[in-house]
Motif scaffolding. Structure first.
Motif, PDB file in Angstrom:
ATOM      1  N   GLU A   1       0.863  -1.190   0.128  1.00  0.00           N
ATOM      2  CA  GLU A   1       0.229   0.070  -0.043  1.00  0.00           C
ATOM      3  C   GLU A   1       1.062   1.358   0.030  1.00  0.00           C
ATOM      4  O   GLU A   1       0.421   2.272   0.504  1.00  0.00           O
ATOM      5  N   LEU A   2       2.022   1.175  -0.777  1.00  0.00           N
ATOM      6  CA  LEU A   2       3.077   2.413  -0.608  1.00  0.00           C
ATOM      7  C   LEU A   2       2.384   3.656  -1.186  1.00  0.00           C
ATOM      8  O   LEU A   2       2.572   4.598  -0.658  1.00  0.00           O
ATOM      9  N   GLU A   3       1.701   3.379  -2.205  1.00  0.00           N
ATOM     10  CA  GLU A   3       1.202   4.624  -2.973  1.00  0.00           C
ATOM     11  C   GLU A   3      -0.004   5.565  -2.192  1.00  0.00           C
ATOM     12  O   GLU A   3      -0.011   6.523  -1.883  1.00  0.00           O
ATOM     13  N   SER A   4      -0.692   4.692  -1.526  1.00  0.00           N
ATOM     14  CA  SER A   4      -1.798   5.408  -0.796  1.00  0.00           C
ATOM     15  C   SER A   4      -1.172   5.961   0.586  1.00  0.00           C
ATOM     16  O   SER A   4      -1.432   7.186   1.259  1.00  0.00           O
ATOM     17  N   ILE A   5      -0.228   5.200   1.245  1.00  0.00           N
ATOM     18  CA  ILE A   5       0.616   5.545   2.401  1.00  0.00           C
ATOM     19  C   ILE A   5       1.344   7.047   1.983  1.00  0.00           C
ATOM     20  O   ILE A   5       1.454   7.972   2.879  1.00  0.00           O
ATOM     21  N   ASP A   6       1.995   6.931   0.679  1.00  0.00           N
ATOM     22  CA  ASP A   6       2.521   8.140   0.531  1.00  0.00           C
ATOM     23  C   ASP A   6       1.765   9.144   0.529  1.00  0.00           C
ATOM     24  O   ASP A   6       2.222  10.402   0.772  1.00  0.00           O
ATOM     25  N   ALA A   7       0.508   9.278  -0.253  1.00  0.00           N
ATOM     26  CA  ALA A   7      -0.341  10.368  -0.083  1.00  0.00           C
ATOM     27  C   ALA A   7      -0.844  10.642   1.297  1.00  0.00           C
ATOM     28  O   ALA A   7      -0.840  11.901   1.626  1.00  0.00           O
ATOM     29  N   GLU A   8      -1.115   9.794   2.067  1.00  0.00           N
ATOM     30  CA  GLU A   8      -1.313  10.219   3.620  1.00  0.00           C
ATOM     31  C   GLU A   8      -0.252  10.876   4.360  1.00  0.00           C
ATOM     32  O   GLU A   8      -0.464  11.758   4.866  1.00  0.00           O
ATOM     33  N   PHE A   9       0.955  10.341   3.996  1.00  0.00           N
ATOM     34  CA  PHE A   9       2.176  10.697   5.032  1.00  0.00           C
ATOM     35  C   PHE A   9       2.639  12.096   4.305  1.00  0.00           C
ATOM     36  O   PHE A   9       3.195  12.854   5.362  1.00  0.00           O
TER      37      PHE A   9
END
Length: 265
Positions: free
Chosen positions: A194-202
């Motif tokens: 889930e790196l892409e969604s975590i990137d947006a969140e972080f």
């Protein structure tokens, strides 16, 4: 959401309990004047105050992102401890570490994380991989996970090897834009789907204001280690600029990590 301003307490060593000989820097368990036990990272160890700076900045960034890190405190070491220690190696380390050091709350009863025993869900794995790509943490491999299980929860420790750009100040701008190639060895990379969604969140959480608040608590004398001619404030701003640049270009290290994961699975 209000900006994160770390409020680090300062305690004093009252008793040297035992060295931890797993690493080369000889951290130790000590008791402080608040009656708690801490794992101390000594300024007189091999990497000097740079390891303390990396530990402080990386640990507080992890905390902003909602990851579990033991409480970080400043800890004073009196010169008397170096005089009474019978082990010559430890005695030399203590004498070289008089003054302000860094410590993490000791998680009594915690066990080392084992990826073969404990399964980490995709979201948490992705969060930790993203953090380690940001701070360039080379120490989260299967051989040396630097994670603990405590009360059935995963805790992150030992970030002293991160932010390795500060060992070569001259190239920090170039390094801030590079992918983190060592991610291919990350113990949690196979689960980090889930790196892409975590990137947006972080990216939303780790604002320039929050990064500035974290680097602002680094003590001036830790920054003035003789490795360059810049002032403490100038060095502090390099950390700020390095981290804000990495957040702003995080798609670079995220894409590399995704590609590295595809090569594994």
């Amino acid at each position: 959401m209000s900006s994160h301003q770390p409020q680090l307490r300062t305690v004093n060593v009252t008793r040297y309990v035992t060295p931890l000989r797993e690493g080369g820097s000889l951290p130790a368990i000590v008791e402080a004047d608040d009656d708690f036990l801490y794992v101390v990272k000594f300024r007189g160890a091999g990497q000097g105050t740079k390891a303390l700076i990396a530990e402080l900045i990386s640990g507080e960034i992890a905390r902003v992102l909602g990851l579990r890190v033991p409480e970080i405190v400043f800890i004073n070491l009196d010169e008397a401890f170096g005089r009474t220690e019978p082990d010559e190696e430890i005695q030399d380390l203590l004498r070289a570490s008089e003054g302000l050091n860094l410590a993490l709350h000791y998680l009594s009863g915690a066990i080392t994380f084992d990826a073969l025993v404990t399964k980490v869900d995709a979201k948490l794995a992705s969060q930790i991989v993203w953090l380690d790509c940001l701070i360039t943490n080379v120490d989260r491999t299967a051989r040396n996970t630097n994670m603990l299980m405590w009360h059935k929860e995963l805790w992150l420790i030992d970030h002293g090897a991160s932010l390795y750009f500060h060992h070569s100040w001259q190239s920090w701008e170039e390094q801030s834009r590079r992918p983190f190639v060592q991610v291919k060895d990350h113990v949690l990379l196979p689960q980090a789907t889930e790196l892409e969604s975590i990137d947006a969140e972080f990216r939303q959480l780790l604002t320039p204001e929050r990064i500035q608040a974290i680097v602002s608590v680094v003590p001036d004398d830790w920054l003035m280690d003789g490795s360059s001619t810049e002032s403490a404030e100038e060095k502090r701003q390099v950390y700020f600029q390095f981290l804000t640049a990495r957040v702003a270009t995080s798609e670079t290290f995220v894409k590399y990590a995704i590609d590295a994961r595809k090569a594994l699975v």
